[in-house]
Design a protein around this motif. Structure first.
Motif, short mmCIF file in Angstrom:
data_model
loop_
_atom_site.label_atom_id
_atom_site.label_comp_id
_atom_site.label_asym_id
_atom_site.label_seq_id
_atom_site.Cartn_x
_atom_site.Cartn_y
_atom_site.Cartn_z
N PHE A 47 -5.18 8.44 7.58
CA PHE A 47 -6.45 8.50 8.22
C PHE A 47 -6.84 10.01 8.39
CE2 PHE A 47 -9.50 7.61 11.24
CZ PHE A 47 -9.63 8.32 12.34
N ASN A 48 -8.20 10.38 7.78
CA ASN A 48 -8.71 11.42 7.63
C ASN A 48 -10.16 11.54 8.41
OD1 ASN A 48 -10.25 13.84 6.65
ND2 ASN A 48 -8.70 14.06 5.15
N LYS A 49 -10.17 12.11 9.79
CA LYS A 49 -11.13 11.96 10.54
C LYS A 49 -12.42 13.01 9.93
CE LYS A 49 -12.44 12.02 15.34
NZ LYS A 49 -11.97 12.37 16.56
N SER A 50 -12.19 13.96 9.31
CA SER A 50 -13.12 14.90 8.62
C SER A 50 -13.77 14.20 7.55
CB SER A 50 -12.28 16.28 8.41
OG SER A 50 -11.51 16.21 7.39
N GLN A 51 -13.24 13.51 6.84
CA GLN A 51 -13.91 12.68 5.76
C GLN A 51 -14.06 11.27 6.10
OE1 GLN A 51 -11.21 13.41 2.00
NE2 GLN A 51 -11.31 15.53 2.49
N THR A 52 -13.75 10.93 7.12
CA THR A 52 -14.15 9.49 7.48
C THR A 52 -13.57 8.58 6.49
OG1 THR A 52 -16.29 9.46 6.58
CG2 THR A 52 -15.94 10.28 8.88
N SER A 53 -12.32 8.75 6.14
CA SER A 53 -11.64 7.84 5.05
C SER A 53 -10.16 7.36 5.70
CB SER A 53 -11.46 8.73 3.94
OG SER A 53 -10.47 9.76 3.98
N PHE A 54 -9.93 6.38 4.72
CA PHE A 54 -8.79 5.66 5.33
C PHE A 54 -8.38 5.00 3.85
CE2 PHE A 54 -5.08 4.36 7.56
CZ PHE A 54 -5.22 3.00 7.68
N HIS A 55 -7.66 5.85 2.83
CA HIS A 55 -7.48 5.59 1.68
C HIS A 55 -5.84 4.96 1.48
CE1 HIS A 55 -11.14 7.31 0.49
NE2 HIS A 55 -10.66 8.65 0.18
N LEU A 56 -6.00 3.71 0.93
CA LEU A 56 -4.49 3.12 0.56
C LEU A 56 -3.85 3.75 -0.53
CD1 LEU A 56 -2.76 0.82 1.65
CD2 LEU A 56 -3.79 -0.67 0.03
N LYS A 57 -2.67 4.12 -0.54
CA LYS A 57 -1.94 4.74 -1.42
C LYS A 57 -0.48 4.13 -1.75
CE LYS A 57 -4.25 9.09 -0.83
NZ LYS A 57 -3.95 10.42 -0.68
N LYS A 58 -0.02 4.45 -2.78
CA LYS A 58 1.43 3.95 -3.43
C LYS A 58 2.06 5.04 -4.62
CE LYS A 58 4.22 0.18 -4.23
NZ LYS A 58 4.40 -1.42 -4.83
N PRO A 59 3.01 5.67 -4.34
CA PRO A 59 3.59 6.60 -5.08
C PRO A 59 3.78 5.80 -6.75
CG PRO A 59 4.54 6.48 -3.16
CD PRO A 59 3.81 5.23 -3.18
N SER A 60 4.22 4.72 -6.71
CA SER A 60 4.44 4.16 -7.95
C SER A 60 4.19 2.66 -8.25
CB SER A 60 6.07 4.37 -8.42
OG SER A 60 6.15 3.69 -9.54
N ALA A 61 3.14 2.41 -8.96
CA ALA A 61 2.34 0.90 -8.90
C ALA A 61 3.37 0.01 -9.78
CB ALA A 61 1.21 1.07 -9.59
N LEU A 62 3.36 -1.02 -9.38
CA LEU A 62 3.92 -2.38 -9.93
C LEU A 62 2.76 -3.32 -10.57
CD1 LEU A 62 6.65 -2.86 -7.44
CD2 LEU A 62 7.23 -1.68 -9.62
N VAL A 63 3.27 -4.13 -11.63
CA VAL A 63 2.36 -5.07 -12.27
C VAL A 63 1.95 -6.02 -11.07
CG1 VAL A 63 2.12 -7.02 -13.79
CG2 VAL A 63 2.93 -4.69 -14.64
N SER A 64 3.23 -6.42 -10.15
CA SER A 64 2.94 -7.27 -9.10
C SER A 64 2.02 -6.98 -7.93
CB SER A 64 4.31 -7.53 -8.45
OG SER A 64 4.98 -6.48 -7.96
N ASP A 65 1.69 -5.43 -7.88
CA ASP A 65 0.62 -5.08 -6.90
C ASP A 65 -0.73 -5.56 -7.33
OD1 ASP A 65 2.41 -1.94 -6.57
OD2 ASP A 65 2.63 -3.72 -5.50
N SER A 66 -1.08 -5.99 -8.35
CA SER A 66 -2.15 -6.47 -8.76
C SER A 66 -2.74 -7.58 -7.80
CB SER A 66 -2.37 -6.87 -10.34
OG SER A 66 -1.97 -6.11 -11.29
N ALA A 67 -3.90 -7.23 -7.22
CA ALA A 67 -4.38 -8.29 -6.39
C ALA A 67 -5.83 -7.68 -5.76
CB ALA A 67 -3.36 -8.39 -5.12
N LEU A 68 -6.33 -8.35 -4.82
CA LEU A 68 -7.64 -7.91 -4.28
C LEU A 68 -7.35 -7.28 -2.81
CD1 LEU A 68 -10.66 -7.82 -4.42
CD2 LEU A 68 -10.64 -10.18 -3.23
N TYR A 69 -7.74 -6.09 -2.59
CA TYR A 69 -7.42 -5.13 -1.41
C TYR A 69 -8.61 -5.18 -0.63
CZ TYR A 69 -2.89 -4.18 -3.48
OH TYR A 69 -1.62 -4.50 -3.88
N PHE A 70 -8.53 -5.24 0.89
CA PHE A 70 -9.35 -5.26 1.86
C PHE A 70 -9.27 -4.15 2.74
CE2 PHE A 70 -12.34 -8.64 0.46
CZ PHE A 70 -11.63 -9.44 -0.03
#
Lengths: 112, 114
Positions: A67-90
């Motif tokens: 959560f970044n108040k100054s940039q009004t952002s809430f970015h989702l992150k993961k250090p190492s992606a997996l093929v099984s992470d492929s999906a639609l994110y809301f």
């Protein structure tokens, strides 16, 4: 109008690389923000939420969001992606009465 | 633990026919209940929410209605379906009306109106 925005329709990343799915918000006051994931033809699964406190929120399946108040952002992150992470994110924010308003979604594709 | 069940999973209905989608929640009492619709595989729109038996709020004017005959049962209905009612319908619940409560979704019901 108060809302959340997901500026990317699709994000492509190689397996093993870090991933980021972006979300910005335009909400007055202290926003309650959520991330959900949807696999094909399935319901939405809760990943994590920011209510108050620590700006770095850890969630399910190794995901985290900052959560970044100054940039009004809430970015989702993961250090190492997996093929099984492929999906639609809301990304979503909670208005009054425990009701969620969702962004337009970002399709994540993780490739070998 | 709490679970949410939604049925039928898939439904193909002719234009003008009635609709009934059902949703039940187990393992909790007095939940908030919600119906969302997802069109074109993306946008999620809140249709109805309920904070208690017989208490329904409609978020958008439409051809659909909702009822909550029991504490943990939520029904989405239509008397006469339109083509535009096609979509993926999602029932959801949360524990009460406090801010910040997580909303949990069912597996969804695919409705195709032909």
């Amino acid at each position: 109008a108060q809302s959340v925005a997901q500026p990317e329709d699709q994000v492509n990343v190689a397996e093993g690389n870090p991933l980021t799915v972006k979300c910005t918000y335009s909400v007055s006051g202290n926003p309650y923000l959520f991330w959900y994931v949807q696999y094909p033809n399935r319901g939405l699964q809760f990943l994590l939420k920011y209510i108050t406190g620590d700006n770095l929120v850890k969630g399910s399946y190794g995901f985290e969001a900052e959560f970044n108040k100054s940039q009004t952002s809430f970015h989702l992150k993961k250090p190492s992606a997996l093929v099984s992470d492929s999906a639609l994110y809301f990304c979503a924010w909670e208005g009054g009465g425990n009701k969620l308003t969702f962004g337009t979604g970002t399709q994540l594709k993780v490739e070998l | 633990s709490q679970t949410i069940h939604q049925w039928p999973a898939t439904l193909v209905q002719p234009v003008g026919s009635p609709l009934s989608l059902e949703c039940t929640v187990e393992g909790t009492s007095n939940p908030n209940l919600y119906w969302y619709r997802q069109a074109a595989g993306r946008g999620l729109q809140l249709l109805f929410y309920s904070i208690g038996i017989g208490q329904i709020s409609s978020e958008v004017p439409q051809n659909l209605s909702a009822s909550r005959p029991q504490d943990r049962q939520f029904i989405l209905s239509s008397k006469k379906l339109l083509l535009s009612d096609s979509g993926f319908y999602l029932c959801a619940w949360s524990a009460g009306s406090g801010m910040g409560n997580t909303i949990y979704f069912g597996e969804g019901s695919w409705l195709t109106v032909v």
